[in-house]
Design a protein around this motif. Sequence first.
Motif, PDB file in Angstrom:
ATOM      1  N   ALA A  17      -0.391  -6.917  -9.811  1.00  0.00           N
ATOM      2  CA  ALA A  17      -0.858  -7.949 -10.753  1.00  0.00           C
ATOM      3  C   ALA A  17      -0.076  -9.245 -10.553  1.00  0.00           C
ATOM      4  CB  ALA A  17      -0.732  -7.451 -12.190  1.00  0.00           C
ATOM      5  N   GLU A  18       1.227  -9.120 -10.346  1.00  0.00           N
ATOM      6  CA  GLU A  18       2.049 -10.320 -10.149  1.00  0.00           C
ATOM      7  C   GLU A  18       1.634 -11.079  -8.893  1.00  0.00           C
ATOM      8  OE1 GLU A  18       6.242  -9.375 -10.261  1.00  0.00           O
ATOM      9  OE2 GLU A  18       6.104  -8.870 -12.401  1.00  0.00           O
ATOM     10  N   VAL A  19       1.438 -10.331  -7.802  1.00  0.00           N
ATOM     11  CA  VAL A  19       1.038 -10.971  -6.545  1.00  0.00           C
ATOM     12  C   VAL A  19      -0.336 -11.634  -6.698  1.00  0.00           C
ATOM     13  CG1 VAL A  19       0.407 -10.541  -4.144  1.00  0.00           C
ATOM     14  CG2 VAL A  19       2.444  -9.473  -5.099  1.00  0.00           C
ATOM     15  N   GLY A  24      -3.408 -16.910  -7.493  1.00  0.00           N
ATOM     16  CA  GLY A  24      -4.448 -17.691  -8.158  1.00  0.00           C
ATOM     17  C   GLY A  24      -5.566 -16.896  -8.812  1.00  0.00           C
ATOM     18  N   TYR A  25      -5.370 -15.604  -8.997  1.00  0.00           N
ATOM     19  CA  TYR A  25      -6.394 -14.812  -9.679  1.00  0.00           C
ATOM     20  C   TYR A  25      -6.027 -14.608 -11.139  1.00  0.00           C
ATOM     21  CZ  TYR A  25      -7.890 -13.494  -4.980  1.00  0.00           C
ATOM     22  OH  TYR A  25      -8.314 -13.520  -3.675  1.00  0.00           O
ATOM     23  N   PRO A 102       0.600   3.775   1.162  1.00  0.00           N
ATOM     24  CA  PRO A 102       1.090   2.486   0.671  1.00  0.00           C
ATOM     25  C   PRO A 102       0.540   1.351   1.529  1.00  0.00           C
ATOM     26  CG  PRO A 102       2.778   3.530   2.001  1.00  0.00           C
ATOM     27  CD  PRO A 102       1.604   4.467   1.973  1.00  0.00           C
ATOM     28  N   PHE A 103       0.326   0.193   0.923  1.00  0.00           N
ATOM     29  CA  PHE A 103      -0.287  -0.905   1.669  1.00  0.00           C
ATOM     30  C   PHE A 103       0.595  -2.144   1.606  1.00  0.00           C
ATOM     31  CE2 PHE A 103      -2.006  -0.513  -2.608  1.00  0.00           C
ATOM     32  CZ  PHE A 103      -1.628  -1.726  -3.169  1.00  0.00           C
ATOM     33  N   GLU A 104       0.337  -3.046   2.511  1.00  0.00           N
ATOM     34  CA  GLU A 104       1.001  -4.351   2.495  1.00  0.00           C
ATOM     35  C   GLU A 104       0.190  -5.258   1.586  1.00  0.00           C
ATOM     36  OE1 GLU A 104       3.821  -5.286   3.974  1.00  0.00           O
ATOM     37  OE2 GLU A 104       4.088  -3.262   4.775  1.00  0.00           O
ATOM     38  N   MET A 105       0.876  -6.000   0.709  1.00  0.00           N
ATOM     39  CA  MET A 105       0.182  -6.904  -0.213  1.00  0.00           C
ATOM     40  C   MET A 105      -0.715  -7.887   0.529  1.00  0.00           C
ATOM     41  SD  MET A 105       0.701  -6.179  -3.316  1.00  0.00           S
ATOM     42  CE  MET A 105       1.865  -5.139  -4.191  1.00  0.00           C
TER      43      MET A 105
END
Length: 226
Positions: A17-19, A24-25, A102-105
């Motif tokens: 959520a922070e990213v 800009g979302y 796990p994924f990269e942002m």
Amino acid sequence: MRVLLAEDDPDLAQQVAEVLEQSGYAVDRAPDGEEARFLGETEPYDAIILDLGLPVVDGISVLRAWREAELKTPVLILTARDSWSEKVAGLDAGADDYVTKPFEMEELLARLRALIRRAAGHVSAEIICGPVRLDTRNARVWVAGEPVRLTALEFKLFSYLMHHQGEVISRTELTEHIYDQDFDRDSNTIEVFVNRIRKKLGIEIIHTVRGLGYRLEAPEDASASG
Ligand code: CA
């Protein structure tokens, strides 16, 4: 652009959520499948990030329910590593793309941008309208090659109009797509933002459609923009 994030792991949800917000979302969060389903059916999202392993109602069931209800919002699923069958089930249930945990942002963001622009009919990461160029990768805008500085909220609003150029967009629609559900919304402020953006762009590209809203359209003569 407004995104629903359905993820039950609180740390991961917070991190994503922070990213997303930094990118800009406007973000709404659902910690279980029941809330995800409800929000997805009642709020107008530009994209949905859906973890398949959700409590109460699992992600696949939520996705099937949305598609049966003819919800067309692009859905990006989060799947467990090494579970090809989960990816297949998710795609068959109506997912548009997936990211494996796990994924990269950066990968999540790139896939999300691609889904949103494709849903709006754009194939490239850069959206062009006359002399205006908007790069969805870094949230930057240029007019005739000159950079334009927009605030985060101004960019959200302008980006929505750029994605939907040629369409008449009401103030209510803009309000719904630039604020999350907890934001104290006031559609009157939209006009203030639009006027600020117009001033910063210095060209007539956001047209007021009386009584209906706004339409973004390239100036007739782009060369007369100066
Ligand atoms: Ca989970």
